[in-house]
Design an enzyme around this catalytic site. Structure first.
Site, PDB file in Angstrom:
ATOM      1  N   LYS A 111      -1.535  -1.454  -3.796  1.00  0.00           N
ATOM      2  CA  LYS A 111      -0.241  -1.609  -3.133  1.00  0.00           C
ATOM      3  C   LYS A 111       0.687  -2.532  -3.944  1.00  0.00           C
ATOM      4  CE  LYS A 111      -1.281   0.346   1.096  1.00  0.00           C
ATOM      5  NZ  LYS A 111      -2.691   0.637   1.037  1.00  0.00           N
TER       6      LYS A 111
HETATM    7  C1  LIG Z   1      -3.428   1.757   1.391  1.00  0.00           C
HETATM    8  C2  LIG Z   1      -4.788   1.940   0.841  1.00  0.00           C
HETATM    9  C3  LIG Z   1      -5.373   3.220   0.686  1.00  0.00           C
HETATM   10  C4  LIG Z   1      -4.676   4.489   1.164  1.00  0.00           C
HETATM   11  O1  LIG Z   1      -3.570   4.839   0.367  1.00  0.00           O
HETATM   12  P1  LIG Z   1      -2.461   5.864   0.856  1.00  0.00           P
HETATM   13  O2  LIG Z   1      -1.357   5.798  -0.123  1.00  0.00           O
HETATM   14  O3  LIG Z   1      -2.051   5.392   2.237  1.00  0.00           O
HETATM   15  O4  LIG Z   1      -3.105   7.217   0.911  1.00  0.00           O
HETATM   16  C5  LIG Z   1      -6.621   3.302   0.082  1.00  0.00           C
HETATM   17  N1  LIG Z   1      -7.284   2.189  -0.322  1.00  0.00           N
HETATM   18  C6  LIG Z   1      -6.752   0.955  -0.191  1.00  0.00           C
HETATM   19  C7  LIG Z   1      -7.536  -0.218  -0.649  1.00  0.00           C
HETATM   20  C8  LIG Z   1      -5.492   0.773   0.393  1.00  0.00           C
HETATM   21  O5  LIG Z   1      -4.975  -0.472   0.530  1.00  0.00           O
END
Ligand SMILES: *Cc1c(COP(=O)(O)O)cnc(C)c1O
Length: 452
Positions: free
Chosen positions: A110
């Site tokens: 993120k």
């Molecule tokens: C947010 C997140 C996901 C999922 O990603 P998306 O873009 O919502 O499909 C997977 N793994 C981790 C560690 C995350 O923080």
């Protein structure tokens, strides 16, 4: 580049406006009007430094910043990632690779989107002279990444609601130990949905939204998708030349933002064979890609909490392209979905996606299996990516978080303590939270009093 809404009810807008709005005014999501082709030399070259690749890539979509400005924003976004590659590709076996996306300040992928978003907000505030208040609800990774993207920035205060006692201690520390005085973490009694409901109520009230100058950092902002597309190209450029045909990317998936970014860059010319949608037990997308039916069920909390979703908000973007950019068809499918609670999508197997799902037992077993086979520790989200791998393909599994963020589950799986320096340092700091009643009125008054 202009951006259009997936529902077709809005005039095209430029980069600044698509970024600032987040959601399009007709309720749709912004997508680039046309997808440009990747410059072909990128696909034969060795890896560029991450920021250089990011300038080139974002420059194809952003006509609003002059290039000097964009270079500066990108440098500040990715300059202090702990690994010099930012997103290093690790080889586990002859045709098996892991793309480590956890070298940013909060140790999840993120950070790639939200570091950039933070610097773009700062630039927007300087350009327009208007301060903003960012409001969001989080079940963990998004809130901490947003907070670190915005901590200490001038002209913006950040209000993040989270369910008290239902996120991990380390996730809470990442949000509450920043020491920045523009950050307001607010624990709410109840579930993530209760916190989210308050945010939706305040954001949905246009008078409040305008008066408090509220902005969001949710996963539907097109800039987050663009930022995430870059590391697929970066991964490809790190592959050995003789492994670049027929690559599979396996993506631990919740809201479909990360994997959609990869699919988009494939439409721009990145050679990929399959995208594997790896879900946990909340497998709406697994069921979609195996049956063509999109039908939410109740969410069951899992060992991979950042993938515990009911409706995958970015899926609408994929639907739009599946409909060959027919916004009317997308609008009517979304309307049907909202009124009937599910939709059947015709000709759904036309695309290069496959899907897997993992129970909590599978997650523990996969952590163990990867450790035994490759002496490598994956976090519980990444573990979903090791379900039912195709051994005959060159495969890149996206590692979406650092295992040290989830020490209890790693311990349960392999009996090991995993640690990470920045997390250890956090354990010595004092948490700072703000106690506010968990209802929209109280939160509104709190923001008013502490507004930027
Ligand atoms: C947010 C997140 C996901 C999922 O990603 P998306 O873009 O919502 O499909 C997977 N793994 C981790 C560690 C995350 O923080």
């Amino acid at each position: 580049m202009q951006f259009v809404s997936t529902r077709g009810g809005t005039e095209p807008v430029g980069f600044h406006e698509a970024f600032a709005a987040g959601l399009a005014p007709d309720g749709g999501l912004y997508v680039p009007k046309n997808l440009p082709l990747l410059p072909s030399d990128l696909l034969v070259d060795d890896a560029l430094p991450y920021p250089a690749l990011a300038w080139d890539f974002l420059g194809m979509f952003d006509d609003d910043h002059d290039s000097e400005h964009l270079v500066d924003i990108v440098d500040r976004s990715y300059g202090d990632f702990s690994d010099t590659m930012s997103a290093p590709l690790i080889q586990l076996a002859e045709n098996l690779f892991v793309l480590e996306l956890f070298h940013g300040p909060t140790l999840s992928f993120k950070d790639f989107g939200l570091q950039l978003v933070g610097n773009l907000f700062e630039e927007q505030i300087e350009r327009t002279g208007e301060t903003i208040n960012v409001l969001g609800a989080t079940s963990g990774d998004t809130g901490s990444a947003a907070i670190h993207g915005l901590a200490g920035k001038k002209g913006v205060n950040v209000f993040i609601l989270y369910p008290e006692g239902r996120i991990s201690d380390l996730q809470e520390r990442q949000m509450t130990c920043t020491g920045a005085d523009n950050i307001f973490p607010i624990p709410i009694k109840g579930s993530f949905d209760d916190a989210q409901a308050i945010v939706k109520e305040l954001m949905g009230d246009l008078e409040t939204k305008e008066k408090l100058r509220l902005s969001a950092v949710n996963s539907i902002n097109i800039v987050r998708v663009l930022a995430q597309a870059i590391y697929y190209v970066h991964a490809y450029m790190q592959l050995p030349q003789d492994s670049r045909d027929d690559v599979n990317f396996v993506v631990p998936t919740g809201n479909f933002g990360n994997i959609f970014a990869g699919w988009m860059v494939h439409q721009m010319g990145l050679p990929v064979d399959q995208f594997v949608v790896a879900t946990n037990q909340n497998d709406i997308l697994y069921r979609l890609f195996t049956t063509g039916k999109y039908e939410p069920e109740e969410v069951h909390p899992s060992h991979a909490p950042s993938m515990d979703i009911q409706v995958a908000s970015n899926f609408e973007r994929f639907l739009y392209y599946h409909n060959e950019k027919n916004a009317d068809a997308t609008l009517s499918q979304m309307a049907q979905f909202m009124s009937e609670g599910s939709i059947e999508i015709p000709n759904f197997n036309a695309s290069n996606f496959t899907a897997t799902h993992s129970t909590d037992e599978d997650i523990l077993a996969n952590i163990r299996k990867v450790k035994e086979a490759y002496n490598y520790v994956v976090d519980p989200h990444t573990a979903c990516g090791f379900q039912d791998l195709d051994p005959d393909r060159t495969t890149v599994v996206l590692a979406t978080a650092h295992p040290a963020k989830f020490p209890d589950i790693i311990k349960k799986a392999i009996g090991e303590e995993v640690t990470e320096d920045s997390l250890e340092a956090l354990k010595k700091k004092k948490k700072k939270t703000f106690q506010v009643d968990g209802n929209a009125d109280a939160i509104r008054m709190f923001i008013e009093k502490n507004s930027a």
